[in-house]
Design an enzyme around this catalytic site. Structure first.
Site, PDB file in Angstrom:
ATOM      1  N   ASP A   1      34.153  25.349  39.223  1.00 27.73           N
ATOM      2  CA  ASP A   1      34.574  26.742  39.103  1.00 27.73           C
ATOM      3  C   ASP A   1      34.553  27.227  37.657  1.00 27.73           C
ATOM      4  O   ASP A   1      34.542  28.427  37.402  1.00 27.73           O
ATOM      5  CB  ASP A   1      35.979  26.891  39.690  1.00 27.73           C
ATOM      6  CG  ASP A   1      36.409  28.342  39.804  1.00 27.73           C
ATOM      7  OD1 ASP A   1      35.654  29.140  40.392  1.00 27.73           O
ATOM      8  OD2 ASP A   1      37.488  28.691  39.283  1.00 27.73           O
TER       9      ASP A   1
ATOM     10  N   LEU B   1      38.956  35.980  42.042  1.00 29.95           N
ATOM     11  CA  LEU B   1      38.218  37.123  41.489  1.00 29.95           C
ATOM     12  C   LEU B   1      37.255  36.719  40.376  1.00 29.95           C
ATOM     13  O   LEU B   1      36.634  37.583  39.747  1.00 29.95           O
ATOM     14  CB  LEU B   1      39.197  38.173  40.950  1.00 29.95           C
ATOM     15  CG  LEU B   1      40.120  38.807  42.001  1.00 29.95           C
ATOM     16  CD1 LEU B   1      41.132  39.715  41.337  1.00 29.95           C
ATOM     17  CD2 LEU B   1      39.320  39.571  43.034  1.00 29.95           C
ATOM     18  N   ARG B   2      37.135  35.414  40.120  1.00 26.94           N
ATOM     19  CA  ARG B   2      36.247  34.971  39.059  1.00 26.94           C
ATOM     20  C   ARG B   2      34.792  35.313  39.372  1.00 26.94           C
ATOM     21  O   ARG B   2      33.984  35.519  38.480  1.00 26.94           O
ATOM     22  CB  ARG B   2      36.426  33.479  38.822  1.00 26.94           C
ATOM     23  CG  ARG B   2      35.728  32.987  37.560  1.00 26.94           C
ATOM     24  CD  ARG B   2      36.182  31.587  37.181  1.00 26.94           C
ATOM     25  NE  ARG B   2      37.482  31.622  36.543  1.00 26.94           N
ATOM     26  CZ  ARG B   2      38.378  30.660  36.622  1.00 26.94           C
ATOM     27  NH1 ARG B   2      38.133  29.595  37.353  1.00 26.94           N
ATOM     28  NH2 ARG B   2      39.532  30.761  35.997  1.00 26.94           N
ATOM     29  N   GLY B   3      34.451  35.374  40.663  1.00 25.38           N
ATOM     30  CA  GLY B   3      33.088  35.716  41.042  1.00 25.38           C
ATOM     31  C   GLY B   3      32.699  37.101  40.580  1.00 25.38           C
ATOM     32  O   GLY B   3      31.630  37.297  39.976  1.00 25.38           O
TER      33      GLY B   3
END
Length: 355
Positions: free
Chosen positions: A211, A292-294
Site C-alpha cells: 500500500d 482514500l489513498r487510491g
C-alpha cells in the site's frame, strides 16, 4: 567529431557505480514502467513505484537508468543527510539553526538496499561506548540517511525480511528515521521515493508495504518478434561498446532530463478541476478500493503526467492513462471475479466513463 564526443561525455551524468549505465530512453517495451518512474521523478509525493514481472525483463535496468538520468540537486555543504539549503530539516543536527547554509551540487542519490542488510546498516549505528565514555552521540548514518531526498531501491522486495519491512513502513509514514540504543536517541530526516522490483512467482508482498507504493507496474516478456529482436540488438550493442552506445543516446537523455525539470517547474501551477476529482472518486468507488489513498495517488500521478506533457489542467484523459498503475495493487480480492487486476481496472474505466 572527437571533440563533440568528448563534450558529450563531459556533460553526461555520472553513473552511481562509475560505469556506463544503459540509457533510459534506449529501453524497449517498458513504456508503463518508464512513465511511472518519470512521474515519481517529477513528484515524489506520488509515493514510489513497484515493478513486478518476469525474470530477465530489465526491471533493475530501468531503475538504474533513471538514476543516471536525474538532474543533480542542491544540498547543504557538510550535511551527512543531504538537506535542501532552501529549507533545511529542523530535525537535522547539522542544519538546525543555519539561516543561510552553504550549498553544493550533487547527483540525486539512488541507494540499493540489499536483502541481507542488517538493521544497523539500514537505519544507522550508534557508538554506545563513545557515547557513554565521552558523552558524544557518535552516529554512523545508514542507507536511509544516504537515500534522503532521493530513491531507495529494493530488488526482490517481496523477499525482504519482516523486521526491515516494519522499519521502512515507520520511516515512510513519518519521513524521519529514529535510532534508539541504551537510552540514547538520534533522529534525522529520511524522505525518499521507494522503488521496488520483484518476481511474483517468488512470493507476494506484505499488504502494508504494498500500500505504500504509489504506482505498481507490470513487466512481461515481449511476445512479438520485432520487440524481442530490438531488445537483444540494443543490449548487445551496449555491451560491445558501452560508451559509444551511451553517446548515441546522449541527445535523447538531455531532452528527457529537460522534460523532467520543466515538469517540476510546471507542477505547482497545474489545476485539478472538481469534475476530475469527482471522476477519480467515482472510479475508486466502482473498483471498491480500500481507503482514500487510491484517489489521492491517482490525482497526484495524473497531475505529474499533465506536467510531463506540458498541460495546465488535469483531465479525464490523464486519469485514464495512469489509472491501472495507480489502482491495480489496491483492489480487494474478489472470489467471484477471477480477472487480473489490470483487466478489472480497464473494465471499470469503460463502465464508468464509457469506451
Amino acid at each position: 567529431m572527437a571533440s563533440t564526443v568528448a563534450r558529450r561525455r563531459r556533460f553526461a551524468p555520472p553513473a552511481p557505480t562509475g560505469k556506463p549505465v544503459f540509457p533510459f530512453d534506449a529501453i524497449v517495451g517498458q513504456d508503463e514502467t518508464k512513465l511511472a518512474l518519470l512521474i515519481a521523478a517529477v513528484d515524489q509525493s506520488v509515493g514510489g513505484v513497484l515493478v513486478f514481472g518476469d525474470r530477465g525483463t530489465g526491471k533493475s535496468t530501468a531503475v538504474r537508468a533513471l538514476a543516471a538520468l536525474l538532474p543533480p540537486m542542491e544540498v547543504v555543504s557538510g550535511c551527512r543527510f543531504g538537506c535542501d539549503p532552501a529549507k533545511p530539516a529542523r530535525d537535522c543536527a547539522h542544519c538546525r539553526g543555519l539561516s543561510s547554509p552553504p550549498s553544493q551540487t550533487v547527483p540525486v542519490p539512488v541507494v540499493d538496499l540489499p536483502l541481507g542488510a542488517t538493521e544497523d546498516r539500514v537505519a544507522g549505528a550508534l557508538d554506545i561506548e563513545r557515547a557513554l565514555a565521552e558523552g558524544v552521540k557518535a552516529f554512523e548514518p545508514g542507507l536511509l540517511a544516504r537515500a534522503h531526498r532521493g530513491f531507495l531501491y529494493i530488488d526482490e522486495v517481496n523477499l525482504l525480511e519482516d523486521h526491515l519491512v516494519d522499519l521502512l513502513l515507520d520511516v515512510a509514514a513519518s519521513g524521519e528515521n529514529v535510532v534508539e540504543r541504551e537510552g540514547i536517541s538520534i533522529r534525522h530526516p529520511a524522505r525518499f521515493v521507494l522503488i521496488g522490483s520483484g518476481n511474483p512467482e517468488e512470493g507476494e508482498l506484505r499488504p502494508q508495504l504494498l500500500d505504500r507504493f504509489g504506482l505498481s507496474v507490470e513487466v512481461r516478456t515481449p511476445t512479438d518478434l520485432p520487440t524481442r529482436v530490438e531488445v537483444v540488438r540494443r543490449r548487445d550493442s551496449f555491451e560491445h561498446d558501452p560508451e559509444g552506445f551511451v553517446d548515441r543516446w546522449h541527445r535523447a537523455a538531455q531532452a528527457t532530463r529537460k522534460k523532467i525539470l520543466a515538469a517540476r517547474r510546471l507542477l505547482p501551477r497545474i489545476t485539478v478541476p472538481d469534475a476530475t476529482v469527482e471522476n477519480a472518486a467515482r472510479l475508486c468507488l466502482a473498483l471498491g478500493t480500500d481507503g482514500l489513498r487510491g484517489e489521492l495517488t491517482l490525482i497526484r500521478a495524473a497531475r505529474a503526467l499533465a506536467a510531463l506533457e506540458g498541460d495546465r489542467e488535469v483531465t479525464l484523459a490523464h486519469l485514464r492513462r495512469i489509472a491501472a498503475p495507480a489502482l491495480r495493487h489496491r483492489l480487494r480480492r474478489n472470489p467471484l471475479d477471477e480477472a487480473v487486476a489490470t483487466t478489472r481496472v480497464e473494465r471499470a474505466l469503460t463502465e464508468v466513463f464509457g469506451a
